[in-house]
Scaffold this active site. Structure first.
Site, PDB file in Angstrom:
ATOM      1  N   HIS A 172       2.471  -3.511   6.959  1.00  0.00           N
ATOM      2  CA  HIS A 172       1.521  -2.449   6.633  1.00  0.00           C
ATOM      3  C   HIS A 172       1.519  -1.427   7.771  1.00  0.00           C
ATOM      4  CE1 HIS A 172      -0.898  -4.466   3.328  1.00  0.00           C
ATOM      5  NE2 HIS A 172      -0.118  -5.451   3.748  1.00  0.00           N
ATOM      6  N   HIS A 179       0.859  -1.188   0.000  1.00  0.00           N
ATOM      7  CA  HIS A 179       0.000   0.000   0.000  1.00  0.00           C
ATOM      8  C   HIS A 179       0.890   1.232   0.000  1.00  0.00           C
ATOM      9  CE1 HIS A 179      -3.648  -2.352   1.727  1.00  0.00           C
ATOM     10  NE2 HIS A 179      -3.697  -2.281   0.411  1.00  0.00           N
ATOM     11  N   ARG A 188      -3.053   4.987  -2.350  1.00  0.00           N
ATOM     12  CA  ARG A 188      -2.928   3.643  -1.781  1.00  0.00           C
ATOM     13  C   ARG A 188      -2.679   2.559  -2.828  1.00  0.00           C
ATOM     14  NH1 ARG A 188      -5.837   0.442   2.565  1.00  0.00           N
ATOM     15  NH2 ARG A 188      -6.834  -1.373   1.620  1.00  0.00           N
ATOM     16  N   GLU A 238       0.535  -4.613  11.217  1.00  0.00           N
ATOM     17  CA  GLU A 238       0.068  -3.232  11.069  1.00  0.00           C
ATOM     18  C   GLU A 238       0.897  -2.418  12.058  1.00  0.00           C
ATOM     19  OE1 GLU A 238      -2.084  -1.961   8.994  1.00  0.00           O
ATOM     20  OE2 GLU A 238      -3.142  -3.708   8.187  1.00  0.00           O
TER      21      GLU A 238
END
Length: 425
Positions: A306, A181, A237, A381
């Protein structure tokens, strides 16, 4: 992925941000765009936010709570402020302003980037794709254990460049994916930090994982998108594949051919979670998957990085059904996040994607687990925590701490999965 709760980013971000001329073309800007934190107290309010998220391309939900009491954050265009305030008031939804001018935050980051010198590659600032690729070239010449590899290419014909690090033959393989991303800059920064430590650290625990695994490291799995965030739209993104109607890009983490488009993906090209017209429609995912498939049986662990929300996730995303080794993945994740918290007190939570964050099908990690028999498959994340307004524009002073604690946890992840026999034979 992007946040610890359902991300519903509405509209191509070039439609959300105002567009002005720049020396290198059109640039999306977010002048006087505000960021609000919203809190619901009833199911009706939660439904109102869901409807609101689908109602206008002038709203960009960075995160939306899945249940009553969860916090949501949304970027609101200046011309939409009055209507937005009325909607919240009518529904009785609690709100507070986190940022009065999103563009000022982006400008500060850009000024830092422009003011730095192009000297030694490091982790006190973020780097461009060109700089990252130059650094990969450099370490490949400096260390005999490092081999340049190409995992594929992009629509605009950029290389998905990576390196293989191998200290001896017969090691199990670990695949590291960063930057799928585009706007999540802390991801490639963390991946390059980890790579550097695998080559230079003298810590015995780091040396152990560096030398007893073969590492396939790709800092930027979406190179076109990453370049676009540096030159045109900081909050982009997706990929940059052109589609009909002036729409660009698909979400490269919804485009893999494993339960594609079943859950948590959009069929509208203008949305950030557009899964593409078909599985592997994006040349980035198609070519990278072919490279990974060529290593089937060699890759024993797949780790994707991410931001943001401080989560450690594992398959599946397309269903709440648990994987056959769900208990192992859970126990490993618990030990991993405990290890991560020791250095700076950074708190992560963990769980399978579907339950812990949101339904999401067609992801790379699920594909690796489901089609390549990679039984150790995790998505980080990274910082900051959920509810942070600067999640994608994380100050560079956090790069090194993020890298340090993440490497601590990665050591534990591999140790714990090794104890359970995942790399035997």
């Amino acid at each position: 992925m992007g946040s610890s709760v359902l991300i519903v980013v509405i509209g191509a971000l070039l439609c959300v941000g105002s567009v002005v001329g720049s020396s290198d073309g059109e640039e999306a800007r977010y002048d006087n765009y505000r960021i609000y934190e919203l809190t619901t107290s009833t199911e009706d309010q939660l439904r109102t936010l869901g409807e609101l998220s689908l109602s206008s391309d002038s709203l960009m939900f960075l995160e939306m709570g899945r249940k009553v009491g969860d916090k949501s954050s949304v970027v609101v265009a200046p011309h939409k402020l009055a209507d937005f305030a009325d909607t919240l008031a009518n529904a009785g939804i609690s709100a507070r302003v986190l940022n009065m001018n999103l563009q000022s935050t982006i400008d500060e980051e850009r000024q830092r980037m422009m003011g730095r010198s192009r000297g030694e590659f490091g982790w006190t600032e973020y780097h461009t794709l060109e700089e990252i690729h130059e650094w990969l070239d450099k370490v490949a010449t400096q260390y005999e254990q490092v081999e340049l590899i190409e995992g594929g290419h992009s629509y605009e014909n950029r290389s998905i460049k990576g390196v293989k690090v191998s200290y001896k033959s017969g090691n199990p393989g670990v695949f590291v994916e960063g930057g799928i991303h585009a706007r999540e800059w802390i991801s490639p920064a963390t991946v390059t930090y980890i790579l550097n430590e695998l080559l230079t650290s003298q810590d015995p625990a780091v040396r152990n994982i560096a030398e007893n695994y073969d590492w396939y490291v790709f800092p930027n799995a979406n190179p076109d998108g990453y370049v676009y965030t540096h030159k045109r739209d900081r909050l982009w993104r997706k990929t940059r594949t052109p589609y009909s109607g002036g729409c660009f890009g698909a979400d490269p983490n919804r485009n893999w051919d494993f339960h594609w488009a079943e859950q948590g993906t959009s069929s509208r090209c203008s949305t950030d979670t557009y899964g593409g017209p078909s599985a592997f429609s994006e040349v980035e995912t198609k070519t990278l998957s072919s490279y990974i498939a060529s290593l089937k049986g060699k890759i024993q662990a797949y780790i994707g990085f991410h931001s943001y929300s401080q989560l450690l996730l594992y398959p599946y995303g397309h269903t709440g059904e648990h994987t056959p080794n769900h208990n192992d993945l859970t126990e490993i994740a618990k030990a991993t996040v405990t290890s991560l918290a020791k250095r700076y007190g950074t708190k992560y939570t963990y769980g399978n994607v579907y339950d812990a964050i949101y339904p999401a099908s067609g992801s790379s990690v699920d594909w690796a687990y489901g089609t390549q028999d990679v039984r150790i498959a995790y998505t980080y994340e990274l910082r900051p925590k959920s509810g942070s307004w600067n999640g994608f524009v994380l100050p560079p002073r956090q790069i090194i701490p993020t890298g340090e604690e993440t490497l601590d946890s990665l050591v534990t992840l591999l140790e714990e999965s090794s104890k359970r026999g995942y790399y035997d034979g």
